[in-house]
Structures are given as structure tokens and as C-alpha cells.
Design a protein around this motif. Structure first.
Motif, PDB file in Angstrom:
ATOM      1  N   LYS A  87      -3.169   4.117  -2.180  1.00  0.00           N
ATOM      2  CA  LYS A  87      -3.027   3.120  -3.261  1.00  0.00           C
ATOM      3  C   LYS A  87      -3.163   1.731  -2.648  1.00  0.00           C
ATOM      4  O   LYS A  87      -2.488   1.396  -1.670  1.00  0.00           O
ATOM      5  CB  LYS A  87      -1.680   3.275  -3.958  1.00  0.00           C
ATOM      6  CG  LYS A  87      -1.434   2.235  -5.047  1.00  0.00           C
ATOM      7  CD  LYS A  87      -0.040   2.353  -5.610  1.00  0.00           C
ATOM      8  CE  LYS A  87       0.195   1.248  -6.673  1.00  0.00           C
ATOM      9  NZ  LYS A  87       0.079  -0.126  -6.108  1.00  0.00           N
ATOM     10  N   THR A  88      -4.047   0.963  -3.250  1.00  0.00           N
ATOM     11  CA  THR A  88      -4.245  -0.430  -2.827  1.00  0.00           C
ATOM     12  C   THR A  88      -3.635  -1.355  -3.880  1.00  0.00           C
ATOM     13  O   THR A  88      -3.279  -0.894  -4.980  1.00  0.00           O
ATOM     14  CB  THR A  88      -5.745  -0.723  -2.671  1.00  0.00           C
ATOM     15  OG1 THR A  88      -6.370  -0.663  -3.960  1.00  0.00           O
ATOM     16  CG2 THR A  88      -6.398   0.283  -1.716  1.00  0.00           C
TER      17      THR A  88
ATOM     18  N   GLU B 221     -12.675   1.724  -2.688  1.00  0.00           N
ATOM     19  CA  GLU B 221     -11.816   1.795  -3.864  1.00  0.00           C
ATOM     20  C   GLU B 221     -12.575   2.332  -5.065  1.00  0.00           C
ATOM     21  O   GLU B 221     -13.774   2.103  -5.221  1.00  0.00           O
ATOM     22  CB  GLU B 221     -11.255   0.402  -4.193  1.00  0.00           C
ATOM     23  CG  GLU B 221     -10.294  -0.134  -3.153  1.00  0.00           C
ATOM     24  CD  GLU B 221      -9.700  -1.458  -3.571  1.00  0.00           C
ATOM     25  OE1 GLU B 221      -9.802  -1.803  -4.762  1.00  0.00           O
ATOM     26  OE2 GLU B 221      -9.120  -2.139  -2.708  1.00  0.00           O
TER      27      GLU B 221
ATOM     28  N   TYR C 231       0.851  -1.187   0.000  1.00  0.00           N
ATOM     29  CA  TYR C 231       0.000   0.000   0.000  1.00  0.00           C
ATOM     30  C   TYR C 231       0.896   1.251   0.000  1.00  0.00           C
ATOM     31  O   TYR C 231       2.038   1.200   0.473  1.00  0.00           O
ATOM     32  CB  TYR C 231      -0.918   0.030   1.215  1.00  0.00           C
ATOM     33  CG  TYR C 231      -2.072  -0.954   1.142  1.00  0.00           C
ATOM     34  CD1 TYR C 231      -3.354  -0.499   0.901  1.00  0.00           C
ATOM     35  CD2 TYR C 231      -1.847  -2.316   1.315  1.00  0.00           C
ATOM     36  CE1 TYR C 231      -4.424  -1.405   0.848  1.00  0.00           C
ATOM     37  CE2 TYR C 231      -2.902  -3.224   1.251  1.00  0.00           C
ATOM     38  CZ  TYR C 231      -4.179  -2.751   1.016  1.00  0.00           C
ATOM     39  OH  TYR C 231      -5.224  -3.632   0.943  1.00  0.00           O
TER      40      TYR C 231
ATOM     41  N   LEU D 280      -2.027   8.873  -8.193  1.00  0.00           N
ATOM     42  CA  LEU D 280      -0.860   7.998  -8.230  1.00  0.00           C
ATOM     43  C   LEU D 280       0.287   8.591  -9.036  1.00  0.00           C
ATOM     44  O   LEU D 280       1.020   7.880  -9.736  1.00  0.00           O
ATOM     45  CB  LEU D 280      -1.246   6.616  -8.771  1.00  0.00           C
ATOM     46  CG  LEU D 280      -2.485   5.966  -8.123  1.00  0.00           C
ATOM     47  CD1 LEU D 280      -2.735   4.582  -8.715  1.00  0.00           C
ATOM     48  CD2 LEU D 280      -2.331   5.892  -6.626  1.00  0.00           C
TER      49      LEU D 280
ATOM     50  N   TYR E  80      -0.333   8.881  -1.654  1.00  0.00           N
ATOM     51  CA  TYR E  80       0.020   9.869  -2.666  1.00  0.00           C
ATOM     52  C   TYR E  80      -0.705  11.183  -2.368  1.00  0.00           C
ATOM     53  O   TYR E  80      -1.760  11.214  -1.716  1.00  0.00           O
ATOM     54  CB  TYR E  80      -0.396   9.397  -4.069  1.00  0.00           C
ATOM     55  CG  TYR E  80       0.451   8.293  -4.628  1.00  0.00           C
ATOM     56  CD1 TYR E  80       1.519   8.557  -5.486  1.00  0.00           C
ATOM     57  CD2 TYR E  80       0.168   6.953  -4.308  1.00  0.00           C
ATOM     58  CE1 TYR E  80       2.285   7.527  -6.028  1.00  0.00           C
ATOM     59  CE2 TYR E  80       0.931   5.932  -4.835  1.00  0.00           C
ATOM     60  CZ  TYR E  80       1.977   6.223  -5.684  1.00  0.00           C
ATOM     61  OH  TYR E  80       2.750   5.195  -6.200  1.00  0.00           O
TER      62      TYR E  80
ATOM     63  N   ILE F 120      -4.467  10.258  -1.275  1.00  0.00           N
ATOM     64  CA  ILE F 120      -4.977   9.054  -1.926  1.00  0.00           C
ATOM     65  C   ILE F 120      -4.240   7.831  -1.362  1.00  0.00           C
ATOM     66  O   ILE F 120      -2.998   7.856  -1.200  1.00  0.00           O
ATOM     67  CB  ILE F 120      -4.801   9.117  -3.459  1.00  0.00           C
ATOM     68  CG1 ILE F 120      -5.810  10.104  -4.064  1.00  0.00           C
ATOM     69  CG2 ILE F 120      -4.951   7.752  -4.098  1.00  0.00           C
ATOM     70  CD1 ILE F 120      -5.779  10.172  -5.575  1.00  0.00           C
TER      71      ILE F 120
ATOM     72  N   SER G 141      -6.327  -0.974  -6.771  1.00  0.00           N
ATOM     73  CA  SER G 141      -6.858   0.316  -7.199  1.00  0.00           C
ATOM     74  C   SER G 141      -6.377   1.398  -6.223  1.00  0.00           C
ATOM     75  O   SER G 141      -5.232   1.354  -5.754  1.00  0.00           O
ATOM     76  CB  SER G 141      -8.387   0.270  -7.256  1.00  0.00           C
ATOM     77  OG  SER G 141      -8.901   1.474  -7.776  1.00  0.00           O
ATOM     78  N   TYR G 142      -7.252   2.375  -5.927  1.00  0.00           N
ATOM     79  CA  TYR G 142      -6.898   3.421  -4.965  1.00  0.00           C
ATOM     80  C   TYR G 142      -8.159   3.969  -4.320  1.00  0.00           C
ATOM     81  O   TYR G 142      -9.267   3.800  -4.840  1.00  0.00           O
ATOM     82  CB  TYR G 142      -6.095   4.548  -5.623  1.00  0.00           C
ATOM     83  CG  TYR G 142      -6.811   5.266  -6.749  1.00  0.00           C
ATOM     84  CD1 TYR G 142      -7.640   6.363  -6.505  1.00  0.00           C
ATOM     85  CD2 TYR G 142      -6.638   4.859  -8.080  1.00  0.00           C
ATOM     86  CE1 TYR G 142      -8.292   7.018  -7.536  1.00  0.00           C
ATOM     87  CE2 TYR G 142      -7.284   5.516  -9.113  1.00  0.00           C
ATOM     88  CZ  TYR G 142      -8.104   6.587  -8.836  1.00  0.00           C
ATOM     89  OH  TYR G 142      -8.757   7.243  -9.842  1.00  0.00           O
ATOM     90  N   CYS G 143      -7.965   4.640  -3.186  1.00  0.00           N
ATOM     91  CA  CYS G 143      -9.077   5.217  -2.432  1.00  0.00           C
ATOM     92  C   CYS G 143      -8.822   6.689  -2.163  1.00  0.00           C
ATOM     93  O   CYS G 143      -7.698   7.079  -1.831  1.00  0.00           O
ATOM     94  CB  CYS G 143      -9.263   4.487  -1.093  1.00  0.00           C
ATOM     95  SG  CYS G 143      -9.534   2.735  -1.211  1.00  0.00           S
TER      96      CYS G 143
ATOM     97  N   TRP H 196     -10.964   6.457   4.799  1.00  0.00           N
ATOM     98  CA  TRP H 196     -10.722   6.232   3.385  1.00  0.00           C
ATOM     99  C   TRP H 196     -12.023   5.756   2.744  1.00  0.00           C
ATOM    100  O   TRP H 196     -12.727   4.899   3.285  1.00  0.00           O
ATOM    101  CB  TRP H 196      -9.647   5.161   3.156  1.00  0.00           C
ATOM    102  CG  TRP H 196      -8.274   5.514   3.682  1.00  0.00           C
ATOM    103  CD1 TRP H 196      -7.651   4.967   4.743  1.00  0.00           C
ATOM    104  CD2 TRP H 196      -7.379   6.467   3.131  1.00  0.00           C
ATOM    105  NE1 TRP H 196      -6.404   5.509   4.922  1.00  0.00           N
ATOM    106  CE2 TRP H 196      -6.201   6.453   3.927  1.00  0.00           C
ATOM    107  CE3 TRP H 196      -7.419   7.353   2.046  1.00  0.00           C
ATOM    108  CZ2 TRP H 196      -5.106   7.264   3.692  1.00  0.00           C
ATOM    109  CZ3 TRP H 196      -6.317   8.149   1.797  1.00  0.00           C
ATOM    110  CH2 TRP H 196      -5.187   8.119   2.616  1.00  0.00           C
TER     111      TRP H 196
END
Length: 391
Positions: free
Chosen positions: A351-352, A390, A302, A316, A305, A349, A355-357, A387
Motif C-alpha cells: 500500500k502506497t 502502482e 506504507y 487492502l 497486505y 500487496i 494507491s497500491y502495488c 514491486w
């Protein structure tokens, strides 16, 4: 030789003779209505050189109906006890008193003719700093008078026509009341006078001041104000001395285009004007260190950003990646891509692996964090509480 009005007093010395003292009292009473007085020849004094211009005046002669004057062979009549001479030059002057009713007295003989010269160099002149003053509402001005030797004169008096729009105190301080043109006479004494026009005009000003510093790319609203207040019918116009440095639109929005200095002239249909100097400077880089605390520790796959108006909200972006600190809940990122005196909007943000949250700021996933950059180096501390799912 220019015309000037100064002042002179010539004392006329009429000697009036009464009735013959040898007549008896009864004879005098009997012939009182038909007796005639005579006036000796008027003796004129030599004019005093420094007062030898302007108004010739004399003491009234009892029972005189008018006075006849010969000035440089030109004949004049007056019922007043003064006569104006308004040009410099050489003159001859004589006068006599005239009675239309001979029962009072016979005309006096002509006075002896005297000669004199009006010279500007002989005058105790008075000078003002200006003969025309444009005074804005809210300003004051002090009238100062000097003599020919540059000495400041005191004890001045002020009078004039249509001066209801200004107030002048005993010290010569002028305070405007409302826009109008005023004519003012300044007087030291009978021989020292000067005049000036004072035009009171509305005051225009910008809430940004008369000198503005802008960085390239900035835009400000001049927000022009007027005293007295602008009316709906008043029209403002704007003009830039160099639109390639600072451009101004019809609504008063100025935009800094490139480094340089430009002046913005503002005029109003009510007569007010103002000038604003704009100094456009280069962009000044700023470095910002963001320290963010997150709600829970993250696995190694993880990352955090920064995203915002400075990178077109590109998620990202590797240029805005945070670094984990010794505290698993705290991440830090230092970025030098900003400029001082700008405003940015940003978010964090997560990052997973897939994806991202987006963070939820102020309980609103759509809300952004605002920041005005005021220093070359800044520290920002934030906390993310939630958060969102996603994207």
C-alpha cells in the motif's frame, strides 16, 4: 430327502465253471465250438452302511454281453459294470449276467435279493464354505473343505468344466486369469465330493482407495480404474447412498456437502463393481503465520497486505494487514481464517500513500503463490524481490 451322489462298491462274486473234466481231451477239442459254460448264482455282499449311496459297481464277467438289474421292482439293462443310484431311500437289488451268444455261456441265475437303505446320516460328507464365489481380478481365494465334524480335509483334488479362466494349485489357492464363470468339483476321495461355482469378475478401484475422508466443501475425482482395463465401450455408473452428505456426478466427481457418512456404489457394464465409503468431516480451522522479506525499507505511511482466493482477491483488506518487525525489511502476519486440507493462492500487496502495488512473483506480475494447508498451525516464509508500478 434331497438328492446326493455318493459312492458304493458292491463286489459281485461270479464263479465261472469250465467244461466237464470227465470228457476226454479229443472229445473236448471236437466239441469246443459248441460247449456252453454256466455261471452260478451271484452272491452279493451286504453293503457297508457308510458307503451305501451312489454308484454300484462290479467286476466284469467274462463273455457277458450285458447285465440285467432289478431295483425296487424296476428293470434296467446296462453294458457297463456300474449302476448309479442318486436318491436316498430303501432299496432292494439283484443282478444277473446275460449272454446273447449261447455258445459262450447260459445266463446266470438272478442273485439273491438284498435290501439296504441309503441314509444321509450314514455318509462321510464333505462341505465347502460356499457353493458360489464371486472373485475379482487380482484377488485370490483358498478352497477349504471340512467333514461333518468340522475337521479340515487335506489331500484335495480339483477338476471341473470351463475352468480355463482360473488356476487352482495343489493347496486349493484360486488365482483368476480373466473374467468367466467356472464350475469346480472338489474331491477328497471317491466318497467325499462337493462342487462350487467361481465367477471371475473385473476389479474396479479408485485411486483414492475404498475409504475416503473429506471435509465439507471438498471435491475429488474418484478416477475409477479396472482390471482388465476399461474399454471405450464400457460404461461407468455412480450412485450415492446419501447425496445430501456426498454428491456424485455422472463423471465420478464427488462433493462433500455436509457432515456424515455416505457410500458410493460404482458399477461398470463389464460386470465389475466397487463400493467406496466417504466420511465427511467438519472444516478444521488452521492458523498460518506469514513472514515476508521485502526489497527495501518502507516509510510509515506504507503497509503490506495479504490478498488471495480466501478473500476474493480484495486488496487492502484490513483482516490481512501485516505488522513491521524490528527488522525494517521483515513483516509478519498471523491469520486464523483458513481451513486445513485446502489449497489457497495468494500474493503480497504494497500500500502506497496514493494507491497500491502488486508483487511480481517468479518474474510474472500475474503469477500467484500456491499453498496447500496441511497443518493446524503453519509457518510460511516468503521473499518479495520486485514491486510492480502502482495500480
Amino acid at each position: 430327502m434331497s438328492k446326493k451322489k455318493l459312492f458304493l462298491t458292491l463286489l459281485l462274486l461270479p464263479l465261472l465253471f469250465g467244461c466237464d473234466n470227465k470228457k476226454s481231451s479229443s472229445s473236448t477239442e471236437k466239441n469246443e465250438s459248441s460247449s456252453v459254460s454256466t455261471v452260478e448264482t451271484i452272491q452279493l455282499e451286504t453293503p457297508i452302511p457308510e458307503y451305501s449311496v451312489g454308484m454300484v459297481s462290479w467286476l466284469p464277467i467274462e463273455n457277458a454281453d450285458r447285465y440285467e438289474i432289478v431295483l425296487n421292482n424296476d428293470h434296467y439293462q446296462t453294458t457297463e459294470t456300474s449302476f448309479s443310484i442318486e436318491e436316498f431311500g430303501a432299496y432292494t437289488f439283484k443282478i444277473k449276467a446275460v449272454a446273447l451268444t449261447l455258445s459262450m455261456f447260459t445266463d446266470s441265475p438272478w442273485s439273491a435279493e438284498i435290501s439296504f437303505e441309503y441314509k444321509a446320516s450314514d455318509l462321510p460328507a464333505m462341505f465347502l464354505a460356499t457353493s458360489y464365489l464371486r472373485l475379482q481380478m487380482g484377488e485370490t481365494y483358498t478352497i477349504v473343505a471340512k467333514d461333518i465334524d468340522e475337521n479340515i480335509l487335506d489331500g484335495l483334488t480339483f477338476r471341473g468344466y470351463d475352468i480355463s479362466s482360473i488356476v487352482i494349485d495343489d493347496n486349493g489357492v484360486v488365482t483368476p486369469e480373466y473374467p468367466a464363470l467356472n464350475y469346480v468339483e472338489v474331491r477328497k476321495d471317491r466318497y467325499k465330493t462337493a462342487t462350487m461355482y467361481i465367477e471371475v469378475v473385473p476389479t474396479l478401484s479408485s485411486n483414492l482407495g475404498h475409504e475416503i475422508e473429506m471435509m465439507v466443501g471438498e471435491a475429488f475425482d474418484l478416477d475409477i480404474q479396472s482390471l482388465p482395463a476399461l474399454k471405450e465401450s464400457d460404461l461407468l455408473t455412480y450412485e450415492s447412498s446419501d447425496p445430501e452428505v456426498c454428491f456424485v456426478g455422472d463423471t465420478g466427481i464427488i462433493s462433500a456437502v455436509k457432515v456424515g457418512i455416505a457410500t458410493i456404489d460404482v458399477a461398470c457394464s463389464n460386470g465389475g463393481t466397487t463400493t467406496i465409503v466417504v466420511n465427511v468431516i467438519p472444516l478444521i480451522p488452521a492458523t498460518i503465520t506469514f513472514t515476508v522479506t521485502i526489497p527495501a525499507a518502507l516509510a510509515d505511511n506504507y503497509a503490506i497486505y495479504l490478498v488471495g482466493s480466501f478473500n476474493d482477491w480484495a486488496p487492502l483488506d484490513p483482516n490481512y494487514l501485516f505488522v513491521k518487525t524490528d527488522n525494517p525489511l521483515v513483516y509478519i502476519g498471523t491469520f486464523s481464517t483458513f481451513n486445513i486440507r485446502t489449497v489457497i493462492n495468494y500474493k503480497y500487496i504494497l500500500k502506497t500513500p496514493s494507491s497500491y502495488c502488486w508483487e511480481e512473483y517468479n518474474h510474472d506480475v500475474m503469477a500467484n503463490r500456491p499453498l496447500r494447508i496441511t497443518e493446524i498451525e503453519m509457518q510460511v516464509y516468503d521473499t518479495v524481490t520486485v514491486w510492480q508500478p502502482e495500480v
